[in-house]
Design a protein around this motif. Structure first.
Motif, PDB file in Angstrom:
ATOM      1  N   LYS A   1      95.762 -14.616  75.171  1.00 39.92           N
ATOM      2  CA  LYS A   1      94.387 -15.419  75.086  1.00 39.92           C
ATOM      3  C   LYS A   1      94.997 -15.487  76.654  1.00 39.92           C
ATOM      4  O   LYS A   1      93.885 -14.875  78.106  1.00 39.92           O
ATOM      5  N   VAL A   2      96.164 -16.056  77.287  1.00 41.48           N
ATOM      6  CA  VAL A   2      96.023 -15.961  78.616  1.00 41.48           C
ATOM      7  C   VAL A   2      95.783 -15.121  79.207  1.00 41.48           C
ATOM      8  O   VAL A   2      95.278 -15.320  80.408  1.00 41.48           O
ATOM      9  N   ALA A   3      96.837 -14.281  79.138  1.00 37.60           N
ATOM     10  CA  ALA A   3      97.220 -13.227  79.578  1.00 37.60           C
ATOM     11  C   ALA A   3      95.025 -12.023  79.856  1.00 37.60           C
ATOM     12  O   ALA A   3      95.633 -11.519  81.038  1.00 37.60           O
ATOM     13  N   GLU A   4      95.214 -12.157  78.518  1.00 36.75           N
ATOM     14  CA  GLU A   4      93.811 -11.525  78.867  1.00 36.75           C
ATOM     15  C   GLU A   4      92.865 -12.077  79.861  1.00 36.75           C
ATOM     16  O   GLU A   4      91.845 -11.430  80.628  1.00 36.75           O
ATOM     17  N   GLN A   5      92.574 -13.410  79.900  1.00 39.29           N
ATOM     18  CA  GLN A   5      91.485 -14.021  80.506  1.00 39.29           C
ATOM     19  C   GLN A   5      92.328 -14.129  82.115  1.00 39.29           C
ATOM     20  O   GLN A   5      91.317 -14.173  83.378  1.00 39.29           O
ATOM     21  N   ALA A   6      93.366 -14.425  82.460  1.00 38.13           N
ATOM     22  CA  ALA A   6      94.503 -14.647  83.431  1.00 38.13           C
ATOM     23  C   ALA A   6      94.943 -13.713  84.018  1.00 38.13           C
ATOM     24  O   ALA A   6      95.094 -13.501  85.732  1.00 38.13           O
ATOM     25  N   GLY A   7      95.164 -12.152  82.896  1.00 37.09           N
ATOM     26  CA  GLY A   7      95.382 -10.951  83.712  1.00 37.09           C
ATOM     27  C   GLY A   7      97.100 -10.785  83.644  1.00 37.09           C
ATOM     28  O   GLY A   7      97.889 -11.663  83.245  1.00 37.09           O
ATOM     29  N   PHE A   8      97.349  -9.080  83.234  1.00 38.77           N
ATOM     30  CA  PHE A   8      98.501  -8.914  82.680  1.00 38.77           C
ATOM     31  C   PHE A   8      99.651  -9.327  84.182  1.00 38.77           C
ATOM     32  O   PHE A   8      98.872  -9.382  84.815  1.00 38.77           O
ATOM     33  N   GLY A   9     100.822  -9.843  83.753  1.00 35.88           N
ATOM     34  CA  GLY A   9     101.780  -9.575  84.966  1.00 35.88           C
ATOM     35  C   GLY A   9     101.741 -10.908  85.227  1.00 35.88           C
ATOM     36  O   GLY A   9     101.085 -11.693  85.640  1.00 35.88           O
ATOM     37  N   CYS A  10     102.983 -11.053  86.785  1.00 34.16           N
ATOM     38  CA  CYS A  10     103.246 -12.256  87.313  1.00 34.16           C
ATOM     39  C   CYS A  10     101.891 -11.658  88.475  1.00 34.16           C
ATOM     40  O   CYS A  10     100.986 -11.280  89.037  1.00 34.16           O
ATOM     41  N   ALA A  11     101.583 -13.310  88.182  1.00 29.06           N
ATOM     42  CA  ALA A  11     100.490 -14.058  89.262  1.00 29.06           C
ATOM     43  C   ALA A  11     100.384 -14.306  90.503  1.00 29.06           C
ATOM     44  O   ALA A  11      99.837 -13.931  91.373  1.00 29.06           O
ATOM     45  N   VAL A  12     101.420 -14.576  91.093  1.00 30.41           N
ATOM     46  CA  VAL A  12     102.425 -14.271  92.851  1.00 30.41           C
ATOM     47  C   VAL A  12     102.801 -13.165  92.693  1.00 30.41           C
ATOM     48  O   VAL A  12     102.635 -12.783  94.275  1.00 30.41           O
TER      49      VAL A  12
END
Length: 114
Positions: free
Chosen positions: A10-21
């Motif tokens: 759920k987090v990956a789908e909403q916030a994005g896959f891969g490293c956010a930084v």
């Protein structure tokens, strides 16, 4: 599928896959705030191990991530928090308690000998 795995997707789908930084590929690690237990986003192992050590307020990718975590709007609590952390989180949310303010008050009281 375990609750942690469902939450991770759920987090990956909403916030994005891969490293956010750093933008590293892959699903990465689900990062959370150690004080609140709230999930901040997905990070690679390197960024996850070092993001909380960042002393920079501005001009740093880790600092920018901490100021505006991509998964903050989801309001999800990291699964499997220790019982102590979970109780602290619940008390914090009930009282709108700020752990940094608490530390400041404790330091003030110690200086005054209270």
């Amino acid at each position: 599928m375990s609750p942690k795995t469902r939450q991770r997707w759920k987090v990956a789908e909403q916030a994005g896959f891969g490293c956010a930084v750093c933008g590293g590929a892959g699903l990465g690690v689900m990062d959370h705030d150690p004080f609140t237990g709230l999930i901040r986003g997905m990070l690679c192992t390197h960024c996850n191990n070092n993001v909380d050590l960042c002393p920079h307020a501005v001009g740093c990718r880790w600092g920018e991530y901490l100021d505006d975590p991509p998964a903050a709007h989801l309001g999800l609590v990291y699964p499997r928090l220790s019982a102590t952390v979970q109780r602290t989180l619940e008390r914090t949310q009930e009282r709108c308690w700020d752990p940094m303010l608490f530390a400041d008050v404790q330091a003030y009281r110690a200086r005054r000998g209270l």
